[in-house]
Design an enzyme around this catalytic site. Structure first.
Site, mmCIF file in Angstrom:
data_model
loop_
_atom_site.group_PDB
_atom_site.id
_atom_site.type_symbol
_atom_site.label_atom_id
_atom_site.label_comp_id
_atom_site.label_asym_id
_atom_site.label_seq_id
_atom_site.Cartn_x
_atom_site.Cartn_y
_atom_site.Cartn_z
ATOM 1 N N ASP A 35 -4.224 2.468 -4.956
ATOM 2 C CA ASP A 35 -2.615 2.311 -4.501
ATOM 3 C C ASP A 35 -2.307 1.043 -3.674
ATOM 4 O O ASP A 35 -1.389 1.057 -2.848
ATOM 5 C CB ASP A 35 -2.433 3.670 -3.736
ATOM 6 N N GLU A 36 -3.262 -0.116 -3.693
ATOM 7 C CA GLU A 36 -2.872 -1.305 -3.090
ATOM 8 C C GLU A 36 -3.055 -2.473 -3.934
ATOM 9 O O GLU A 36 -3.834 -2.389 -4.776
ATOM 10 C CB GLU A 36 -3.623 -1.255 -1.733
ATOM 11 N N ASP B 156 0.815 -1.138 0.040
ATOM 12 C CA ASP B 156 -0.031 -0.218 0.078
ATOM 13 C C ASP B 156 0.958 1.116 0.096
ATOM 14 O O ASP B 156 1.751 1.457 0.988
ATOM 15 C CB ASP B 156 -0.850 -0.235 1.168
HETATM 16 P P1 TTP Z 1 -5.269 5.236 1.113
HETATM 17 O O1 TTP Z 1 -4.275 4.110 0.947
HETATM 18 O O2 TTP Z 1 -6.323 4.925 2.133
HETATM 19 O O3 TTP Z 1 -4.337 6.506 1.847
HETATM 20 P P2 TTP Z 1 -3.038 6.975 1.500
HETATM 21 O O4 TTP Z 1 -2.210 6.190 0.652
HETATM 22 O O5 TTP Z 1 -3.343 8.452 1.422
HETATM 23 O O6 TTP Z 1 -2.289 6.817 2.965
HETATM 24 P P3 TTP Z 1 -1.591 5.975 3.874
HETATM 25 O O7 TTP Z 1 -0.335 6.170 3.784
HETATM 26 O O8 TTP Z 1 -2.283 5.707 5.106
HETATM 27 O O9 TTP Z 1 -1.892 4.586 2.972
HETATM 28 O O10 TTP Z 1 -5.681 5.735 -0.289
HETATM 29 C C1 TTP Z 1 -4.998 5.830 -1.442
HETATM 30 C C2 TTP Z 1 -5.451 7.122 -2.009
HETATM 31 O O11 TTP Z 1 -6.970 7.106 -2.330
HETATM 32 C C3 TTP Z 1 -5.332 8.356 -1.186
HETATM 33 O O12 TTP Z 1 -3.845 8.923 -1.587
HETATM 34 C C4 TTP Z 1 -6.254 9.477 -1.832
HETATM 35 C C5 TTP Z 1 -7.265 8.418 -2.371
HETATM 36 N N1 TTP Z 1 -8.457 8.685 -1.018
HETATM 37 C C6 TTP Z 1 -9.356 9.498 -1.289
HETATM 38 O O13 TTP Z 1 -9.425 10.357 -2.214
HETATM 39 N N2 TTP Z 1 -10.331 9.635 -0.229
HETATM 40 C C7 TTP Z 1 -10.238 9.005 0.841
HETATM 41 O O14 TTP Z 1 -11.185 9.131 1.848
HETATM 42 C C8 TTP Z 1 -9.270 7.732 0.999
HETATM 43 C C9 TTP Z 1 -9.218 6.939 2.078
HETATM 44 C C10 TTP Z 1 -8.448 7.758 -0.008
HETATM 45 MG MG MG Z 2 -2.038 4.132 0.868
#
Ligand code: TTP
Ligand code: MG
Length: 363
Positions: free
Chosen positions: A107-108, A9
């Site tokens: 992103d995962e 992720d």
């Molecule tokens: P996530 O992997 O949940 O968050 P992240 O990568 O920003 O942070 P982390 O380091 O905790 O993994 O989500 C991936 C992308 O999806 C994030 O960069 C932006 C988008 N996203 C949104 O636009 N709105 C949201 O509510 C969430 C959870 C994610």
């Molecule tokens: Mg992420």
């Protein structure tokens, strides 16, 4: 044999891409989302850098509140096309590590590397080398969880973010899970959390010590699922709808053989609905719909219809299933079992990403 599954992720994905492309923002609180309009903006935060998280900012927070928490932050509108391009580049690196690969969001992704390595020690080495490669080739960091199940790998990737590998071999499952918040279990959100808390269940450890029957009594299906995850019982395969998966089907045997349409039709509707929920969650489309009927005496028949293109439409499918069912009108026997199958599957990954963005635009 234990499986070795990675959950990868990206760290603060959208914000990380912006920091990469604008080095002057590095190390600063970057907030991606709606325009804050000096505290009067509408809309929410998509994500933010770890520096911004120190101010209490997080995804889905109203942008006006974010502005109040950190007026000096760098506020940027999302560049969706750019993120899709970067996501695709990262995914093609991740994919190269195993055929058992499943993208689970923008992103995962999960990767099952059981067949290419010996043990969890090697799992860590591979995970570290993936992280290094993503950073070197793409310029952003990723966190990876290595575990015997998908759910534990996902909890692990989040455990020491950013930029880390967390390994949970089978003998450490319980000690790893026991102090985790119950919301780490997929399917327990903010609302269920409150309900679980009123029954004094706060950590996964609290679930582990609760008997399964009690969990079912208190929380129904969700409780059963949570209990299984807490005990490391999660045999979901990586890439449920990828690679070799050719069809998805569901069937039910009636308690008593019947020719009551009032039993048969609702059952057909229920099976159809359940499968469409799964197909829709996984962005999978089909070309062929099949009905299967077993009559008393174990005589089994199937009828199919194939469309010239891929579709996914619950109402159309039900209409087709009912039409196919009509073809058995002449058989006067009672029905013992009914089943539906959707085949000729195709997965639409782009669709999933667009959905995520649309979602962000509207919340
Ligand atoms: P996530 O992997 O949940 O968050 P992240 O990568 O920003 O942070 P982390 O380091 O905790 O993994 O989500 C991936 C992308 O999806 C994030 O960069 C932006 C988008 N996203 C949104 O636009 N709105 C949201 O509510 C969430 C959870 C994610
Ligand atoms: Mg992420």
């Amino acid at each position: 044999m234990d499986r070795i599954i990675l959950h990868c992720d990206l760290d603060c994905f959208f914000a990380a891409v912006e920091a990469r492309d604008n080095p002057e923002y590095k190390g600063k609180p970057i907030i991606i989302g709606a325009d804050p309009k000096r505290g009067n903006g509408r809309g929410v935060v998509s994500t933010c850098s770890y520096e911004a998280r120190k101010f209490g900012i997080h995804s889905a927070l109203p942008i006006s509140q974010a502005y109040r928490l950190c007026p000096e932050g760098i506020y940027l509108k999302p560049s969706h096309d750019k993120y899709i391009t970067v996501s695709n580049q990262v995914m093609s690196i991740l994919k190269s590590y195993s055929d058992k690969f499943q993208q689970a969001g923008i992103d995962e992704a999960y990767i099952d590397i059981t067949e290419s390595i010996k043990d969890f020690k090697e799992g860590k080495i591979i995970a570290d080398s993936i992280r290094e490669r993503v950073y070197k080739e793409i310029g952003i960091t990723i966190s990876i969880g290595v575990a015997p199940t998908k759910s534990i790998a996902k909890i692990a990737s989040d455990h020491e973010k950013p930029n880390s590998t967390t390994v949970v071999p089978p003998n450490l499952i319980f000690s790893f899970l026991k102090n985790q918040e119950i919301t780490r279990i997929p399917g327990i959100g903010k609302k269920s959390k409150i309900y679980y808390n009123t029954h004094r269940i706060k950590t996964i450890g609290d679930i582990i010590v609760t008997p399964l029957e009690k969990m079912i009594e208190l929380f129904g299906k969700n409780g059963k699922w949570a209990w299984n995850i807490a005990h490391g019982n999660d045999n979901r395969e990586v890439g449920e709808f990828h690679g070799n998966r050719k069809s998805i089907s569901k069937e039910r045997t009636f308690h008593k053989d019947t020719n009551e349409m009032t039993f048969i039709i609702p059952k057909l509707e229920e099976l159809n609905e359940k499968i469409h929920y799964k197909l829709s969650k996984n962005k999978v489309f089909y070309k062929t719909i099949t009905i299967k009927i077993r009559f008393e005496g174990f005589i089994t028949h199937t009828r199919s219809k194939t469309f010239p293109f891929h579709i996914r439409n619950e109402k159309t499918a039900l209409k087709v299933l009912l039409e196919l069912y009509q073809e058995f009108n002449d058989i006067k026997k009672k029905v013992r079992l009914i089943g539906v199958r959707f085949s000729n599957l195709k997965r639409e990954i782009k669709q999933k990403q667009i959905t995520l963005f649309n979602y962000n635009k509207y919340i």
